[in-house]
Scaffold this motif. Structure first.
Motif, PDB file in Angstrom:
ATOM      1  N   PRO A   1      -2.557  -5.658  -9.208  1.00 19.32           N
ATOM      2  CA  PRO A   1      -3.725  -5.605  -8.426  1.00 19.32           C
ATOM      3  C   PRO A   1      -3.567  -4.441  -7.361  1.00 19.32           C
ATOM      4  O   PRO A   1      -2.762  -4.001  -7.129  1.00 19.32           O
ATOM      5  CB  PRO A   1      -3.435  -6.777  -7.712  1.00 19.32           C
ATOM      6  N   VAL A   2      -5.003  -3.745  -7.129  1.00 23.25           N
ATOM      7  CA  VAL A   2      -5.018  -2.655  -6.379  1.00 23.25           C
ATOM      8  C   VAL A   2      -5.817  -2.963  -5.004  1.00 23.25           C
ATOM      9  O   VAL A   2      -6.710  -3.658  -5.053  1.00 23.25           O
ATOM     10  CB  VAL A   2      -5.412  -1.423  -6.980  1.00 23.25           C
ATOM     11  N   VAL A   3      -4.885  -2.477  -3.786  1.00 26.28           N
ATOM     12  CA  VAL A   3      -5.891  -3.004  -2.640  1.00 26.28           C
ATOM     13  C   VAL A   3      -6.085  -1.757  -1.931  1.00 26.28           C
ATOM     14  O   VAL A   3      -5.367  -0.613  -2.227  1.00 26.28           O
ATOM     15  CB  VAL A   3      -4.849  -3.839  -1.588  1.00 26.28           C
ATOM     16  N   ALA A   4      -7.079  -1.536  -1.111  1.00 27.84           N
ATOM     17  CA  ALA A   4      -7.345  -0.429  -0.355  1.00 27.84           C
ATOM     18  C   ALA A   4      -6.257   0.270   0.394  1.00 27.84           C
ATOM     19  O   ALA A   4      -5.978  -0.613   1.175  1.00 27.84           O
ATOM     20  CB  ALA A   4      -8.639  -0.501   0.205  1.00 27.84           C
TER      21      ALA A   4
ATOM     22  N   SER B   1       4.952  -6.468  -4.722  1.00 28.81           N
ATOM     23  CA  SER B   1       5.316  -5.888  -3.442  1.00 28.81           C
ATOM     24  C   SER B   1       4.583  -4.856  -3.318  1.00 28.81           C
ATOM     25  O   SER B   1       4.087  -4.040  -4.210  1.00 28.81           O
ATOM     26  CB  SER B   1       6.882  -5.855  -3.277  1.00 28.81           C
ATOM     27  N   THR B   2       4.435  -4.231  -2.120  1.00 31.31           N
ATOM     28  CA  THR B   2       3.865  -2.791  -1.789  1.00 31.31           C
ATOM     29  C   THR B   2       4.727  -1.860  -1.171  1.00 31.31           C
ATOM     30  O   THR B   2       4.589  -0.879  -0.666  1.00 31.31           O
ATOM     31  CB  THR B   2       2.729  -3.024  -0.865  1.00 31.31           C
TER      32      THR B   2
ATOM     33  N   SER C   1       1.343   1.776  -7.272  1.00 31.57           N
ATOM     34  CA  SER C   1      -0.231   1.900  -7.719  1.00 31.57           C
ATOM     35  C   SER C   1      -0.845   0.945  -6.988  1.00 31.57           C
ATOM     36  O   SER C   1      -2.130   0.827  -6.865  1.00 31.57           O
ATOM     37  CB  SER C   1      -0.068   1.440  -9.275  1.00 31.57           C
ATOM     38  N   ALA C   2      -0.090  -0.306  -6.565  1.00 33.10           N
ATOM     39  CA  ALA C   2      -0.843  -1.349  -5.646  1.00 33.10           C
ATOM     40  C   ALA C   2      -1.676  -0.761  -4.459  1.00 33.10           C
ATOM     41  O   ALA C   2      -2.457  -1.537  -3.780  1.00 33.10           O
ATOM     42  CB  ALA C   2       0.073  -2.442  -5.307  1.00 33.10           C
ATOM     43  N   VAL C   3      -0.917   0.135  -3.873  1.00 27.65           N
ATOM     44  CA  VAL C   3      -1.657   0.706  -2.790  1.00 27.65           C
ATOM     45  C   VAL C   3      -2.636   1.888  -2.991  1.00 27.65           C
ATOM     46  O   VAL C   3      -2.948   2.681  -2.086  1.00 27.65           O
ATOM     47  CB  VAL C   3      -0.708   1.103  -1.625  1.00 27.65           C
ATOM     48  N   GLY C   4      -3.014   2.232  -4.303  1.00 26.01           N
ATOM     49  CA  GLY C   4      -3.939   3.222  -4.743  1.00 26.01           C
ATOM     50  C   GLY C   4      -3.119   4.696  -4.934  1.00 26.01           C
ATOM     51  O   GLY C   4      -3.896   5.525  -5.024  1.00 26.01           O
TER      52      GLY C   4
ATOM     53  N   ALA D   1      10.410  -1.102   8.098  1.00 27.45           N
ATOM     54  CA  ALA D   1       9.104  -1.748   8.512  1.00 27.45           C
ATOM     55  C   ALA D   1       8.846  -2.489   7.132  1.00 27.45           C
ATOM     56  O   ALA D   1       9.449  -2.351   5.882  1.00 27.45           O
ATOM     57  CB  ALA D   1       8.058  -0.660   8.496  1.00 27.45           C
ATOM     58  N   CYS D   2       7.656  -3.270   7.153  1.00 24.40           N
ATOM     59  CA  CYS D   2       7.317  -4.168   5.854  1.00 24.40           C
ATOM     60  C   CYS D   2       5.888  -4.083   5.742  1.00 24.40           C
ATOM     61  O   CYS D   2       5.075  -3.874   6.446  1.00 24.40           O
ATOM     62  CB  CYS D   2       7.518  -5.612   6.333  1.00 24.40           C
ATOM     63  N   GLY D   3       5.733  -4.093   4.529  1.00 26.35           N
ATOM     64  CA  GLY D   3       4.300  -4.097   3.909  1.00 26.35           C
ATOM     65  C   GLY D   3       3.828  -5.613   3.751  1.00 26.35           C
ATOM     66  O   GLY D   3       4.174  -6.543   4.420  1.00 26.35           O
ATOM     67  N   THR D   4       3.041  -6.029   2.537  1.00 22.79           N
ATOM     68  CA  THR D   4       2.672  -7.424   2.099  1.00 22.79           C
ATOM     69  C   THR D   4       2.973  -7.526   0.845  1.00 22.79           C
ATOM     70  O   THR D   4       3.387  -6.477  -0.168  1.00 22.79           O
ATOM     71  CB  THR D   4       1.103  -7.248   2.282  1.00 22.79           C
ATOM     72  N   LEU D   5       2.839  -8.852   0.335  1.00 22.85           N
ATOM     73  CA  LEU D   5       2.932  -8.830  -1.015  1.00 22.85           C
ATOM     74  C   LEU D   5       1.461  -9.191  -1.328  1.00 22.85           C
ATOM     75  O   LEU D   5       0.831  -9.543  -0.494  1.00 22.85           O
ATOM     76  CB  LEU D   5       3.735 -10.305  -1.357  1.00 22.85           C
ATOM     77  N   VAL D   6       1.112  -8.740  -2.560  1.00 22.32           N
ATOM     78  CA  VAL D   6      -0.117  -8.917  -2.822  1.00 22.32           C
ATOM     79  C   VAL D   6      -0.230  -9.769  -4.315  1.00 22.32           C
ATOM     80  O   VAL D   6       0.451  -9.540  -5.318  1.00 22.32           O
ATOM     81  CB  VAL D   6      -0.663  -7.446  -3.497  1.00 22.32           C
ATOM     82  N   LYS D   7      -0.975 -10.858  -3.961  1.00 21.62           N
ATOM     83  CA  LYS D   7      -1.065 -11.917  -5.099  1.00 21.62           C
ATOM     84  C   LYS D   7      -1.939 -11.541  -6.065  1.00 21.62           C
ATOM     85  O   LYS D   7      -2.867 -10.830  -6.053  1.00 21.62           O
ATOM     86  CB  LYS D   7      -1.723 -13.303  -4.269  1.00 21.62           C
ATOM     87  N   LYS D   8      -1.233 -11.744  -7.493  1.00 18.81           N
ATOM     88  CA  LYS D   8      -1.951 -11.333  -8.747  1.00 18.81           C
ATOM     89  C   LYS D   8      -3.271 -12.236  -8.867  1.00 18.81           C
ATOM     90  O   LYS D   8      -3.234 -13.414  -8.540  1.00 18.81           O
ATOM     91  CB  LYS D   8      -1.073 -11.527  -9.961  1.00 18.81           C
TER      92      LYS D   8
END
Length: 453
Positions: A35-38, A205-206, A247-250, A446-453
């Motif tokens: 999944p790609v998030v902006a 993960s991001t 790729s998840a962060v574009g 620092a931390c990012g987020t998990l992106v749910k599929k």
């Protein structure tokens, strides 16, 4: 100057080159895009309270969930018997040496402070599996059947053959989650979670994407990355996982290949030529090297000689001994670290770690492996203390797997929580750059987020 024989490897090196096959599934679609998030929607945040993106694993899917047949194994009114398992030697010379010294320093301080609710820790040391899968399994049996350990701390191996014994006997283990045994079980507790998640896990993960953003001052729009890894099936799975994080962060991944022989790289020509033209005939902005230390150094030098002007990123280049020797092979390269680097003693917990090493194991360096052993021991001590004076294997696991328990060392080690981190890593890291005889911290932990599929 010759580099010291470095031992530090992340999931992207030892685990991804030797252990991922056990985590992968030949039926997975390894070409599926994450999944790609902006990019503007994903920002680095503090090392605690990171978002799980709404992802919750099914606890029933985790293995080894039974209660212990002997819940008081290795525990008496006065002590708790603990032993570790790691590859302190290996046929190719690489190792996790130092992990045992980090653990010893933390256990010794705990004992000087009165132990765990009055019980001293009887640390019998860390057994060496020699990076041999068969020996890995047999040494696990020694820890349980002969040494009667309450828990295995630290555990840092490439093979997860130990799991048969530890699961059957319900032996909790703590360490750096760089092998498949930390993934999908109720008894493995990685200090940064499961670092080798299956493609079937319902989240991405991001971490690596956000760290690459940090290398460009927080804005990596339009940037491209090449990933180069080791030539085996399990390492390809690991390379693909990191590509998904980027790729998840574009950020565009323009090269994702595994041309480095397991025995090490000799001729770099073909690899360098492929990377240098991977971005529509031009070089990428970042090259992420996911390999052994010697191959990383060789490829970094070859890319520089070929005129590469972009950024070099690896998971193996942080060790104070490199800076002390002004090692030339990785100058200006970036290294991703999964906790706050040991050079930052302005953080109280990192200074405490450095002080403990100086007092109890002065022969140790502030390497990644030493720090991982220390944090694994700290994670166990914290949990066992919170479990209270009536400590048993079952009470410890009940606490850790309650769904509300978190492990966090302020400013030093990112928050982990279970069961989420039984199946995926905490989306957290820091970045350092080797400049002359010192490491500069490009991005604090620092931390990012998990992106749910």
């Amino acid at each position: 100057m010759r580099a010291p024989r470095l031992v530090a490897v992340l999931a992207a090196t030892a685990a991804l080159s030797a252990g991922l096959a056990a985590c992968s599934d030949s039926g997975d679609d390894t070409t599926a895009q994450p999944p790609v998030v902006a990019a503007d929607d994903v920002k680095t945040g503090p090392p605690s309270g990171w978002s799980d993106g709404g992802f919750t694993p099914d606890p029933a899917s985790l293995r080894c969930g039974q209660t212990a047949a002997d819940p008081t194994r290795g525990i008496t009114d006065t002590e708790i018997t603990i032993g570790g398992l790691a590859y302190l030697t290996s046929p190719n010379g690489s190792s996790m040496a130092g992990v045992e010294l980090g653990a010893k320093a933390r256990f010794d301080r705990a004992n000087d402070e009165g132990g765990v609710n009055g019980r001293k820790i009887n640390y019998i040391g860390t057994l060496d599996d020699g990076n041999d899968p068969a020996r890995n399994g047999s040494q696990a049996k020694v820890l349980v059947e002969q040494k009667k350990v309450f828990a295995a701390v630290p555990l840092l191996t490439s093979s997860s053959n130990y799991l048969d014994t530890f699961c059957a006997d319900t032996v909790p283990f703590f360490g750096w989650g760089t092998n498949p045994g930390y993934c999908g079980t109720t008894i493995g507790f990685g200090i940064t979670g499961c670092q080798v998640p299956s493609d079937k896990v319902g989240a991405v993960s991001t971490t690596y994407g956000l760290m690459i953003q940090a290398m460009f001052g927080g804005d990596a729009k339009g940037k491209t990355t090449a990933l180069v890894g080791v030539d085996n099936d399990s390492a390809r799975t690991g390379t693909h996982e990191l590509a998904r994080q980027i790729s998840a962060v574009g950020i565009d991944v323009v090269y994702e290949e595994n041309p480095i022989p397991v025995s090490g790289l000799t001729d770099t020509t073909a690899v360098v030529n492929a990377i240098m033209t991977s971005n529509k005939g031009a070089p990428p902005d970042v090259v992420l090297y996911i390999a052994d230390f010697n191959s990383v150094v060789k490829l970094t030098g070859a890319m520089t000689a070929a005129g590469f002007q972009g950024k070099h990123l690896n998971p193996v280049g942080y060790d104070p001994r490199l800076a002390a020797s002004s090692f030339q092979g990785l100058q200006q390269s970036y290294t991703i670290v999964q906790w706050q680097p040991g050079v930052d003693t302005s953080v109280p917990a990192v200074k405490q770690l450095a002080d403990d090493l100086a007092k109890y194991t002065p022969e140790a360096s502030l390497s990644l492996t030493t720090m991982s052993g220390y944090w694994a021991a700290d994670m166990f001590i914290t949990a066992a203390t919170k479990a209270g004076p009536d400590l048993t294997v079952d009470s410890l696991l009940k606490l850790l797997n309650s769904g509300t328990y978190t492990n966090y060392v302020e400013g030093a080690l990112p928050e982990t929580r279970f069961p989420v981190n039984h199946v995926i890593g905490a989306p957290c890291a820091s970045i350092v750059q080797l400049n002359g005889n010192k490491y500069d911290i490009t991005s604090d932990l620092a931390c990012g987020t998990l992106v749910k599929k």
